[in-house]
Structure formats: C-alpha cells, structure tokens
Design a protein around this motif. Sequence first.
Motif, PDB file in Angstrom:
ATOM      1  N   GLU A   1      22.713  15.470  11.335  1.00 25.63           N
ATOM      2  CA  GLU A   1      21.777  15.310  12.445  1.00 25.63           C
ATOM      3  C   GLU A   1      21.995  16.421  13.464  1.00 25.63           C
ATOM      4  O   GLU A   1      23.127  16.776  13.790  1.00 25.63           O
ATOM      5  CB  GLU A   1      21.976  13.946  13.115  1.00 25.63           C
ATOM      6  N   LYS A   2      20.886  16.951  13.970  1.00 21.20           N
ATOM      7  CA  LYS A   2      20.963  17.974  15.015  1.00 21.20           C
ATOM      8  C   LYS A   2      20.980  17.290  16.376  1.00 21.20           C
ATOM      9  O   LYS A   2      20.144  16.438  16.665  1.00 21.20           O
ATOM     10  CB  LYS A   2      19.769  18.924  14.927  1.00 21.20           C
ATOM     11  N   ASN A   3      21.948  17.659  17.183  1.00 23.40           N
ATOM     12  CA  ASN A   3      22.053  17.087  18.522  1.00 23.40           C
ATOM     13  C   ASN A   3      20.932  17.641  19.394  1.00 23.40           C
ATOM     14  O   ASN A   3      20.892  18.828  19.702  1.00 23.40           O
ATOM     15  CB  ASN A   3      23.417  17.433  19.133  1.00 23.40           C
ATOM     16  N   GLN A   4      20.004  16.781  19.791  1.00 27.27           N
ATOM     17  CA  GLN A   4      18.842  17.213  20.551  1.00 27.27           C
ATOM     18  C   GLN A   4      19.035  17.055  22.058  1.00 27.27           C
ATOM     19  O   GLN A   4      18.173  17.442  22.839  1.00 27.27           O
ATOM     20  CB  GLN A   4      17.605  16.413  20.118  1.00 27.27           C
ATOM     21  N   GLU A   5      20.172  16.484  22.456  1.00 26.56           N
ATOM     22  CA  GLU A   5      20.407  16.298  23.883  1.00 26.56           C
ATOM     23  C   GLU A   5      20.729  17.648  24.524  1.00 26.56           C
ATOM     24  O   GLU A   5      21.132  18.597  23.865  1.00 26.56           O
ATOM     25  CB  GLU A   5      21.556  15.315  24.106  1.00 26.56           C
TER      26      GLU A   5
ATOM     27  N   HIS B   1      26.828  26.336   5.184  1.00 22.73           N
ATOM     28  CA  HIS B   1      27.066  27.577   5.934  1.00 22.73           C
ATOM     29  C   HIS B   1      25.834  28.042   6.704  1.00 22.73           C
ATOM     30  O   HIS B   1      25.931  28.899   7.588  1.00 22.73           O
ATOM     31  CB  HIS B   1      27.513  28.693   4.976  1.00 22.73           C
ATOM     32  N   ARG B   2      24.675  27.472   6.390  1.00 23.63           N
ATOM     33  CA  ARG B   2      23.446  27.866   7.084  1.00 23.63           C
ATOM     34  C   ARG B   2      23.277  27.154   8.430  1.00 23.63           C
ATOM     35  O   ARG B   2      22.399  27.513   9.212  1.00 23.63           O
ATOM     36  CB  ARG B   2      22.224  27.558   6.211  1.00 23.63           C
ATOM     37  N   TYR B   3      24.098  26.158   8.685  1.00 27.69           N
ATOM     38  CA  TYR B   3      23.919  25.322   9.870  1.00 27.69           C
ATOM     39  C   TYR B   3      25.110  25.472  10.815  1.00 27.69           C
ATOM     40  O   TYR B   3      26.260  25.492  10.363  1.00 27.69           O
ATOM     41  CB  TYR B   3      23.769  23.849   9.454  1.00 27.69           C
ATOM     42  N   PRO B   4      24.855  25.560  12.126  1.00 31.30           N
ATOM     43  CA  PRO B   4      25.979  25.657  13.071  1.00 31.30           C
ATOM     44  C   PRO B   4      26.704  24.327  13.213  1.00 31.30           C
ATOM     45  O   PRO B   4      26.091  23.306  13.504  1.00 31.30           O
ATOM     46  CB  PRO B   4      25.296  26.066  14.386  1.00 31.30           C
TER      47      PRO B   4
ATOM     48  N   LEU C   1      26.498  18.170  25.982  1.00 30.07           N
ATOM     49  CA  LEU C   1      27.561  18.645  25.109  1.00 30.07           C
ATOM     50  C   LEU C   1      27.105  18.839  23.664  1.00 30.07           C
ATOM     51  O   LEU C   1      26.504  17.947  23.071  1.00 30.07           O
ATOM     52  CB  LEU C   1      28.707  17.627  25.167  1.00 30.07           C
ATOM     53  N   LEU C   2      27.370  20.014  23.095  1.00 30.08           N
ATOM     54  CA  LEU C   2      27.110  20.347  21.691  1.00 30.08           C
ATOM     55  C   LEU C   2      25.623  20.282  21.323  1.00 30.08           C
ATOM     56  O   LEU C   2      25.277  20.030  20.170  1.00 30.08           O
ATOM     57  CB  LEU C   2      27.929  19.439  20.759  1.00 30.08           C
ATOM     58  N   ALA C   3      24.748  20.529  22.269  1.00 29.29           N
ATOM     59  CA  ALA C   3      23.310  20.557  21.967  1.00 29.29           C
ATOM     60  C   ALA C   3      23.018  21.650  20.953  1.00 29.29           C
ATOM     61  O   ALA C   3      23.563  22.747  21.010  1.00 29.29           O
ATOM     62  CB  ALA C   3      22.515  20.799  23.252  1.00 29.29           C
ATOM     63  N   GLY C   4      22.159  21.328  19.984  1.00 26.70           N
ATOM     64  CA  GLY C   4      21.753  22.301  18.985  1.00 26.70           C
ATOM     65  C   GLY C   4      22.645  22.367  17.759  1.00 26.70           C
ATOM     66  O   GLY C   4      22.304  23.054  16.788  1.00 26.70           O
ATOM     67  N   PHE C   5      23.779  21.671  17.774  1.00 28.12           N
ATOM     68  CA  PHE C   5      24.680  21.696  16.626  1.00 28.12           C
ATOM     69  C   PHE C   5      24.410  20.509  15.701  1.00 28.12           C
ATOM     70  O   PHE C   5      23.900  19.476  16.118  1.00 28.12           O
ATOM     71  CB  PHE C   5      26.141  21.664  17.084  1.00 28.12           C
ATOM     72  N   TRP C   6      24.773  20.701  14.439  1.00 26.47           N
ATOM     73  CA  TRP C   6      24.588  19.670  13.420  1.00 26.47           C
ATOM     74  C   TRP C   6      25.914  18.968  13.154  1.00 26.47           C
ATOM     75  O   TRP C   6      26.976  19.593  13.151  1.00 26.47           O
ATOM     76  CB  TRP C   6      24.058  20.291  12.128  1.00 26.47           C
ATOM     77  N   SER C   7      25.828  17.662  12.905  1.00 30.24           N
ATOM     78  CA  SER C   7      27.038  16.913  12.579  1.00 30.24           C
ATOM     79  C   SER C   7      26.655  15.651  11.828  1.00 30.24           C
ATOM     80  O   SER C   7      25.480  15.289  11.730  1.00 30.24           O
ATOM     81  CB  SER C   7      27.814  16.543  13.855  1.00 30.24           C
ATOM     82  N   PHE C   8      27.669  14.969  11.286  1.00 28.46           N
ATOM     83  CA  PHE C   8      27.432  13.644  10.745  1.00 28.46           C
ATOM     84  C   PHE C   8      26.953  12.744  11.885  1.00 28.46           C
ATOM     85  O   PHE C   8      27.337  12.955  13.045  1.00 28.46           O
ATOM     86  CB  PHE C   8      28.715  13.075  10.140  1.00 28.46           C
TER      87      PHE C   8
END
Length: 375
Positions: free
Chosen positions: A251-255, A352-355, A258-265
């Motif tokens: 999921e991409k953090n849309q807030e 590797h394509r995702y931050p 903190l960590l906006a724009g990054f992908w994580s579980f």
Amino acid sequence: MWPQEKIVAFRKALLDWYDAHKRDLPWRRTKDPYAIWVSEIMLQQTRVDTVKPYYERFLYHLPTIQDLATAPEEVILKLWEGLGYYSRVRNMQEAAQQMVSDFEGRFPTTYVGIASLKGIGPYTAGAIASIAFDLPEPAVDGNVMRVLSRLFEVDYDIGVPANRKIFQAMMEELIDPERPGDFNQALMDLGSDIESPTNPRPEESPVKDFSAAYLNGTMDKYPIKAPKKKPIPVTYQAFIIRNEKNEFLLEKNQESNLLAGFWSFPLVEKAEAIPPQLSLFEVAEASPQVDVRQEFHKIYPLEVEWQSERFAPVQHIFSHRKWQIELLEGIAIAGFLPKNRELQWISVEDFHRYPFAKPQQKMWNSYLAGKQERK
C-alpha cells in the motif's frame, strides 16, 4: 570577542590544520552549487560514509536542477530510500522548481536568493554561499556551536533555536573573508571529530590554545544542551498478505505526514487496550474482542487464511516516534481491493521499482529471516 590579531591567528591555526587534514570527499571536489546543495541536505543528521553512495547515485540520475524539478516523485523517493527525513528531498524538488520558475533554472548566487528556496535554512544557505560562491557567510550547525561553546565557554543551550543567533554573531566576527568556505568546513570537521560530542580529544585540537574551556579545564561542561525528549512509543500490526500468484499486497502511504509516498505492507495501529508486549495470538486469546484481524477486514475486504508462523517484531525509531511492529502472514483467497486506497499486488522481482522506507525494509528482512529459519 578577541582582538583582531588573535582572530587572524585563530584563522591561520584552523586553516593550516584543515589544509593538512581535510577529508577527500566528493562534494569537496566541485564548486557546483547544485552538487554542494545536494550534499548539504543529505548530510543533515546523516553520517558522511552513509551519504557518499547516495550522493553519487543521486547526481548520476538527476545531474541538473531541471532533472530534479521534473522527476516523478517515486524516482526521487527511491533515490533517497534509506536516508530518512523524506521531507528533505520533497523540499529539494520544490526548490528546484522555484529555481526553474524564478531564477531561469540557475542556482541563485546571493545569500538572500539561496535562503529564499524551499527547505534551505540559515545553515545551508551559509554553507552553499561560502563554499560555492566564496561569500563570507557563516554556516552554523551543531558541530560549529559545539566548538564555539568551548572556545568561549558559552553558557547558553545550543539546542534552543533562539540561541543560534549568538553563535551566528560570533561566526560573523571569526569567519575568514578570504576562505569562508574552507573556514566553515574546517570548523565542521573539527566539531565532528576532535571536538565530537562524545570522547573528544582536546589535546589534538589545532585551536586548543584559543579554547577557554580547554585552558580552564571545563571541557566536560560545554556545550550546554538539555537532554532530548524520548520518542513516543506506538505499536503497529503489519499484515504480510500473499495471493495465489505469490504476489504481496503493498500500500502507498497517501497521508501528507510521516513516510508519505512510500510503499509498505498494510499497517494498522494497535489500540491502547492491546498491551504492546503481547503478540497478536496472545492478544486474541486474552481478549477476543480486540483482534486486529477484525480491523484488517474492516479496511481491506479480503478473505484471508491467517498463518500461524511467528516473526521477530520490528522496531524503528524516528526523532519523535518509536515504532514497534508485529508481523502477521496471511494468504488471500478471495475479495477485492478497495478503490479508496492505493494498493497493488507486487511480485518480489518488482520490489526494486517501488520506494521502501526503512520500516518496510526491516519488515521484509524479518519476514525472510523467519521463513529461512523454518526451512
């Protein structure tokens, strides 16, 4: 302050030491203000050895102001991945866009112009102005304030922003007008090594004969700095969900925080009622009504077969938050992804394509280590 002849002698002692001992760093081999700016932003709260590969990679992919101004956000976040403090690189892109619109795509050549750019404060403006353009502008950071505190036995807390003007005024008197960039960098080097915050080596200081704290035996008192507040602990549940293709749900953090724009579980913050030291399964047994799996299903309408394997929890400390993350694996067998969240099924080969920010990297490493142990 000292009389002029003592200031001149101090400059000479400091710069002679710098000429003999300065570190060979890639950003010291250029007068390009763009490259110097990149290095200065990266070096904020980050060690030199960590910055070197990031600096070279960033300039390889984004060698000009125009390249940075027009780069997709995911590209700049990927290049910054692991450095932390991600608002810095977002501000850099905004500043690059400012330069394109207001300065014809060129770096401003005055202190006022440099300081007008997004994310550039007095220290960074002074560093760029002095190093790139030889302007006699002080660059006052924590290292410099530490050295000055000991030189003059300054009884003001260096952690209080309002006190910075005291050190700024000192530097305006001390700075060498002929070599302002080298003078600033020499003080930074001195403060980060010989005059470091822990285990300083005052006997090796090239300016010990000018230091009131050294001469008076008060080195252990300076600088004055109140202890930092401890980061607030927050506990999260991370959901490592795989589908039948062995793709993982990210999921991409849309807030905007903190960590906006990054992908994580997917992450769900555990309620205060859940003791942080308990695992998800212990929580379910102790208090069935507070099961974060239910929270997952409220947000993500997927049918999941939860797995019983356990993984080492992950901890990550930000400047103001201390995250404790529990991991839970599941296999999605049905359902759909909600359209109000940016979610994707992604194969490991495409990671590797995702931050990924540090917490996500730690979660993935914990997951892989747990799987490896069970083979």
